[in-house]
Design an enzyme around this catalytic site. Structure first.
Site, PDB file in Angstrom:
ATOM      1  CG  ASP A   1      -2.098   0.939   1.073  1.00  0.00           C
ATOM      2  OD1 ASP A   1      -3.243   0.459   0.973  1.00  0.00           O
ATOM      3  OD2 ASP A   1      -1.874   2.170   1.055  1.00  0.00           O
TER       4      ASP A   1
ATOM      5  CG  HIS B   1      -6.947  -3.168   3.005  1.00  0.00           C
ATOM      6  ND1 HIS B   1      -6.189  -2.026   2.870  1.00  0.00           N
ATOM      7  CD2 HIS B   1      -8.126  -2.895   2.389  1.00  0.00           C
ATOM      8  CE1 HIS B   1      -6.885  -1.096   2.220  1.00  0.00           C
ATOM      9  NE2 HIS B   1      -8.063  -1.597   1.922  1.00  0.00           N
TER      10      HIS B   1
ATOM     11  CG  HIS C   1      -8.482  -3.283  -2.606  1.00  0.00           C
ATOM     12  ND1 HIS C   1      -9.456  -2.624  -3.332  1.00  0.00           N
ATOM     13  CD2 HIS C   1      -8.289  -2.551  -1.492  1.00  0.00           C
ATOM     14  CE1 HIS C   1      -9.825  -1.529  -2.685  1.00  0.00           C
ATOM     15  NE2 HIS C   1      -9.140  -1.467  -1.553  1.00  0.00           N
TER      16      HIS C   1
ATOM     17  CB  VAL D   1      -9.340   1.591  -5.156  1.00  0.00           C
ATOM     18  CG1 VAL D   1      -9.031   1.091  -6.564  1.00  0.00           C
ATOM     19  CG2 VAL D   1      -8.346   2.685  -4.753  1.00  0.00           C
TER      20      VAL D   1
HETATM   21  P1  5GP Z   1      -9.663   1.149   0.093  1.00  0.00           P
HETATM   22  O1  5GP Z   1      -9.696   2.513   0.714  1.00  0.00           O
HETATM   23  O2  5GP Z   1     -10.382   1.163  -1.242  1.00  0.00           O
HETATM   24  O3  5GP Z   1     -10.085   0.036   0.974  1.00  0.00           O
HETATM   25  O4  5GP Z   1      -8.142   0.850  -0.201  1.00  0.00           O
HETATM   26  C1  5GP Z   1      -7.434   1.464  -1.229  1.00  0.00           C
HETATM   27  C2  5GP Z   1      -5.994   1.471  -0.810  1.00  0.00           C
HETATM   28  O5  5GP Z   1      -5.216   1.773  -1.947  1.00  0.00           O
HETATM   29  C3  5GP Z   1      -5.680   2.544   0.261  1.00  0.00           C
HETATM   30  O6  5GP Z   1      -5.169   1.901   1.412  1.00  0.00           O
HETATM   31  C4  5GP Z   1      -4.643   3.424  -0.440  1.00  0.00           C
HETATM   32  O7  5GP Z   1      -3.625   3.861   0.425  1.00  0.00           O
HETATM   33  C5  5GP Z   1      -4.117   2.537  -1.539  1.00  0.00           C
HETATM   34  N1  5GP Z   1      -3.659   3.256  -2.720  1.00  0.00           N
HETATM   35  C6  5GP Z   1      -4.247   4.328  -3.306  1.00  0.00           C
HETATM   36  N2  5GP Z   1      -3.540   4.706  -4.391  1.00  0.00           N
HETATM   37  C7  5GP Z   1      -2.493   3.846  -4.476  1.00  0.00           C
HETATM   38  C8  5GP Z   1      -1.400   3.733  -5.403  1.00  0.00           C
HETATM   39  O8  5GP Z   1      -1.268   4.476  -6.366  1.00  0.00           O
HETATM   40  N3  5GP Z   1      -0.511   2.733  -5.174  1.00  0.00           N
HETATM   41  C9  5GP Z   1      -0.632   1.879  -4.104  1.00  0.00           C
HETATM   42  N4  5GP Z   1       0.291   0.934  -3.971  1.00  0.00           N
HETATM   43  N5  5GP Z   1      -1.656   1.952  -3.229  1.00  0.00           N
HETATM   44  C10 5GP Z   1      -2.571   2.928  -3.408  1.00  0.00           C
END
Ligand code: 5GP
Length: 114
Positions: free
Chosen positions: A31, A102, A100, A96
């Protein structure tokens, strides 16, 4: 054709990502904004938007994601435990729209989550 998700672009090497696992079903990346010493995202190649969009056809895929999560936890030395979670929808704080898992560990977690 639908717009590629951020994670699809990382998979396709269109934008950089620290890829720590890759197979025919999924990839795992670190992340960009880690919430613990280990914070990985296990992402299927299939661009399923969220847990809510899963169908019965995806059952083996989801099992695979958890097995990869377990492998990552082992390779990262998370012998004291870790958390594996799908944030889902606005209340789940999903940001996103490409499902995914975590994998977060390397420190004591708290409960309930924020
Ligand atoms: P969500 O909030 O959808 O559960 O998780 C999305 C995750 O993607 C977040 O923890 C965020 O930090 C991570 N993330 C967002 N943009 C990027 C990126 O460009 N590269 C990586 N490796 N992680 C990202």
């Amino acid at each position: 054709m639908a717009e590629k998700t951020l994670f699809q672009k990382i998979m396709d090497r269109e934008i950089p990502g620290d890829i720590i696992h890759e197979d025919e079903v999924c990839i795992a990346i670190r992340d960009i904004n880690p919430q613990a010493p280990t914070h990985a995202l296990v992402i299927p190649r299939k661009p399923i938007p969220s847990l809510d969009a899963l169908t019965e056809e995806d059952e083996p895929l989801v099992g695979h994601l958890f097995l990869v999560a377990k492998e990552i936890a082992a390779s990262e030395g998370l012998s004291n435990g870790y958390r594996a979670v799908f944030n889902t929808g606005p209340h789940g704080q999903q940001t996103v729209d490409h499902i995914h898992l975590h994998v977060i560990g390397g420190r004591q977690m708290s409960w309930p989550p924020g």
